[in-house]
Design an enzyme around this catalytic site. Structure first.
Site, PDB file in Angstrom:
ATOM      1  N   GLY A 152     112.829  95.288 -25.369  1.00  0.00           N
ATOM      2  CA  GLY A 152     111.906  94.278 -25.788  1.00  0.00           C
ATOM      3  C   GLY A 152     112.308  93.164 -26.241  1.00  0.00           C
ATOM      4  O   GLY A 152     113.320  92.948 -26.617  1.00  0.00           O
ATOM      5  N   SER A 153     111.314  92.162 -26.550  1.00  0.00           N
ATOM      6  CA  SER A 153     111.843  90.856 -27.137  1.00  0.00           C
ATOM      7  C   SER A 153     112.186  91.186 -28.560  1.00  0.00           C
ATOM      8  O   SER A 153     112.834  90.413 -29.269  1.00  0.00           O
ATOM      9  CB  SER A 153     110.752  89.948 -27.162  1.00  0.00           C
ATOM     10  OG  SER A 153     109.529  90.510 -26.430  1.00  0.00           O
ATOM     11  N   LYS A 161     109.738 102.632 -30.524  1.00  0.00           N
ATOM     12  CA  LYS A 161     110.081 101.087 -30.410  1.00  0.00           C
ATOM     13  C   LYS A 161     110.935 100.726 -31.538  1.00  0.00           C
ATOM     14  O   LYS A 161     110.485 100.774 -32.733  1.00  0.00           O
ATOM     15  CB  LYS A 161     109.089 100.068 -30.429  1.00  0.00           C
ATOM     16  CG  LYS A 161     108.456 100.172 -28.695  1.00  0.00           C
ATOM     17  CD  LYS A 161     107.582  99.035 -28.773  1.00  0.00           C
ATOM     18  CE  LYS A 161     106.625  98.937 -27.584  1.00  0.00           C
ATOM     19  NZ  LYS A 161     106.040  97.612 -27.447  1.00  0.00           N
ATOM     20  N   ASP A 204      98.055  88.473 -27.105  1.00  0.00           N
ATOM     21  CA  ASP A 204      99.193  88.443 -25.975  1.00  0.00           C
ATOM     22  C   ASP A 204      98.917  89.255 -24.835  1.00  0.00           C
ATOM     23  O   ASP A 204      99.887  90.128 -24.534  1.00  0.00           O
ATOM     24  CB  ASP A 204     100.596  88.901 -26.857  1.00  0.00           C
ATOM     25  CG  ASP A 204     101.801  88.686 -25.852  1.00  0.00           C
ATOM     26  OD1 ASP A 204     101.522  87.511 -25.027  1.00  0.00           O
ATOM     27  OD2 ASP A 204     102.914  89.180 -26.477  1.00  0.00           O
TER      28      ASP A 204
HETATM   29  P1  ADP Z   1     108.267  93.222 -25.366  1.00  0.00           P
HETATM   30  O1  ADP Z   1     108.796  93.260 -26.650  1.00  0.00           O
HETATM   31  O2  ADP Z   1     109.174  92.291 -24.555  1.00  0.00           O
HETATM   32  O3  ADP Z   1     106.804  93.021 -25.159  1.00  0.00           O
HETATM   33  P2  ADP Z   1     108.088  96.117 -24.577  1.00  0.00           P
HETATM   34  O4  ADP Z   1     107.644  96.685 -25.984  1.00  0.00           O
HETATM   35  O5  ADP Z   1     106.828  95.719 -23.619  1.00  0.00           O
HETATM   36  O6  ADP Z   1     108.637  94.662 -24.713  1.00  0.00           O
HETATM   37  O7  ADP Z   1     108.846  97.063 -23.896  1.00  0.00           O
HETATM   38  C1  ADP Z   1     110.165  96.920 -23.105  1.00  0.00           C
HETATM   39  C2  ADP Z   1     109.913  97.853 -22.093  1.00  0.00           C
HETATM   40  O8  ADP Z   1     109.934  98.978 -22.305  1.00  0.00           O
HETATM   41  C3  ADP Z   1     108.966  97.614 -21.070  1.00  0.00           C
HETATM   42  O9  ADP Z   1     109.113  96.656 -19.893  1.00  0.00           O
HETATM   43  C4  ADP Z   1     108.709  99.076 -20.481  1.00  0.00           C
HETATM   44  O10 ADP Z   1     109.476  99.239 -19.518  1.00  0.00           O
HETATM   45  C5  ADP Z   1     109.165  99.913 -21.798  1.00  0.00           C
HETATM   46  N1  ADP Z   1     107.880 100.427 -22.445  1.00  0.00           N
HETATM   47  C6  ADP Z   1     107.481  99.724 -23.402  1.00  0.00           C
HETATM   48  N2  ADP Z   1     106.507 100.423 -23.844  1.00  0.00           N
HETATM   49  C7  ADP Z   1     106.117 101.564 -23.172  1.00  0.00           C
HETATM   50  C8  ADP Z   1     105.141 102.559 -22.922  1.00  0.00           C
HETATM   51  N3  ADP Z   1     104.084 102.784 -23.838  1.00  0.00           N
HETATM   52  N4  ADP Z   1     105.284 103.789 -21.957  1.00  0.00           N
HETATM   53  C9  ADP Z   1     106.446 103.392 -21.162  1.00  0.00           C
HETATM   54  N5  ADP Z   1     107.265 102.209 -20.971  1.00  0.00           N
HETATM   55  C10 ADP Z   1     107.269 101.443 -22.299  1.00  0.00           C
END
Ligand code: ADP
Ligand code: MG
Length: 274
Positions: A17-18, A40, A137
């Site tokens: 993620g970011s 996360k 967002d």
């Molecule tokens: P960002 O901080 O860029 O928004 P995310 O939190 O969306 O990043 O997470 C990055 C990647 O992790 C996503 O593209 C997805 O593939 C995976 N991901 C995040 N949350 C979930 C979830 N609840 N279930 C499945 N995959 C997830």
């Protein structure tokens, strides 16, 4: 690998993620069929003690949310200098991925599918707005799919942590879903989320962003000044009318999620879904 917080076992990395890394974990304290969850790990660098307290308070608020169209937020904790959050796992990728996949293979979403997803999103956003919670967002990348149902993810915490993260300085969000008032720093409210949701509706229908351009600035100028494009003729005019009301440049003229749910076209489909 060691258990995290005494109960989460890491299975695999799901992505970056970011703000840090995202893992698929198993929660050994959950019932067998509910063990798969997402961890996360958020880089917080030098989060000050009071900021950690604030982040935990925000997390507590988020963990009280319970709606089928919102990615369930279970808990948060600090481990090994990282701020960690545990959420529901959505196995079906995100909406942006799905849209790109359809576009690549020359497919389009059937109208019935678009309307179902749109109504689920409206119900989720309505649930948040009724509680005075803004997402801030909303974008296809933050909408996750699980059993072909859409779920809104990724809010609150990231906004709180953005200031304390090294990445924050280099991080520029995508402009595609930003409302004119947000871009012009004229304040952000529930109606700005409605704008973003309108952009998502357009994208589900057309598989393209509503306002496109070769640079950040061209996109921003279009958002602020261009007329909202119409949906292609194969979509019902009622849906196009909803879209145009959501994308009024004047936020106070946009309908709330509750108002959109009451329009006859949407309400009709809502009754069929029940
Ligand atoms: P960002 O901080 O860029 O928004 P995310 O939190 O969306 O990043 O997470 C990055 C990647 O992790 C996503 O593209 C997805 O593939 C995976 N991901 C995040 N949350 C979930 C979830 N609840 N279930 C499945 N995959 C997830
Ligand atoms: Mg995200």
């Amino acid at each position: 690998k060691a258990l995290i917080a005494g109960r989460y076992n890491i299975y695999q990395k799901l992505g970056h993620g970011s703000f840090g890394t995202v893992y698929l974990v198993s929660d050994k304290k959950a019932k067998e069929e509910e063990q798969l969850k997402v961890l996360k790990e958020i880089c917080v660098g030098n989060l000050k003690p009071n900021e950690t307290v604030e982040a935990n308070l925000e997390a507590q608020l988020l963990s009280r949310l319970d709606h089928p169209a919102i990615v369930k937020f279970y808990t948060s904790f600090v481990e090994g200098g990282s701020f960690c959050i545990i959420t529901e796992y959505c196995e079906g990728q995100d909406l942006d991925f799905k849209i790109q996949e359809y576009k690549r293979s020359g497919k389009v979403f059937p109208e019935s599918q678009i309307v179902k997803w749109f109504i689920q999103l409206l119900l989720g956003v309505n649930y948040l707005h009724k509680r005075q919670i803004l997402h801030r967002d909303l974008k296809a990348k933050n909408i996750f799919l699980k059993n072909n149902l859409v779920k809104i993810g990724d809010f609150g915490i990231s906004r709180l942590l953005i200031g304390s993260c090294d990445l924050a300085t280099t991080f520029i969000g995508t402009p595609f879903y930003m409302s004119p008032e947000a871009l012009q720093h004229q304040g952000y409210d529930t109606k700005s989320d409605i704008w973003s949701l309108g952009c998502i509706l357009y994208e589900m229908c057309c598989l393209n962003h509503m306002f496109t351009g070769h640079s950040f600035l061209t996109v921003v100028l279009k958002i602020v000044e261009s007329k909202t494009p119409s949906l292609p003729d194969n979509f019902p005019r009622e849906l196009d009318a909803v879209l145009h009301r959501m994308l009024n440049k004047n936020p106070s003229l946009r309908p709330s999620a509750a108002e959109i749910l009451k329009t006859s076209y949407i309400d009709h489909h809502l009754q069929i879904m029940k």
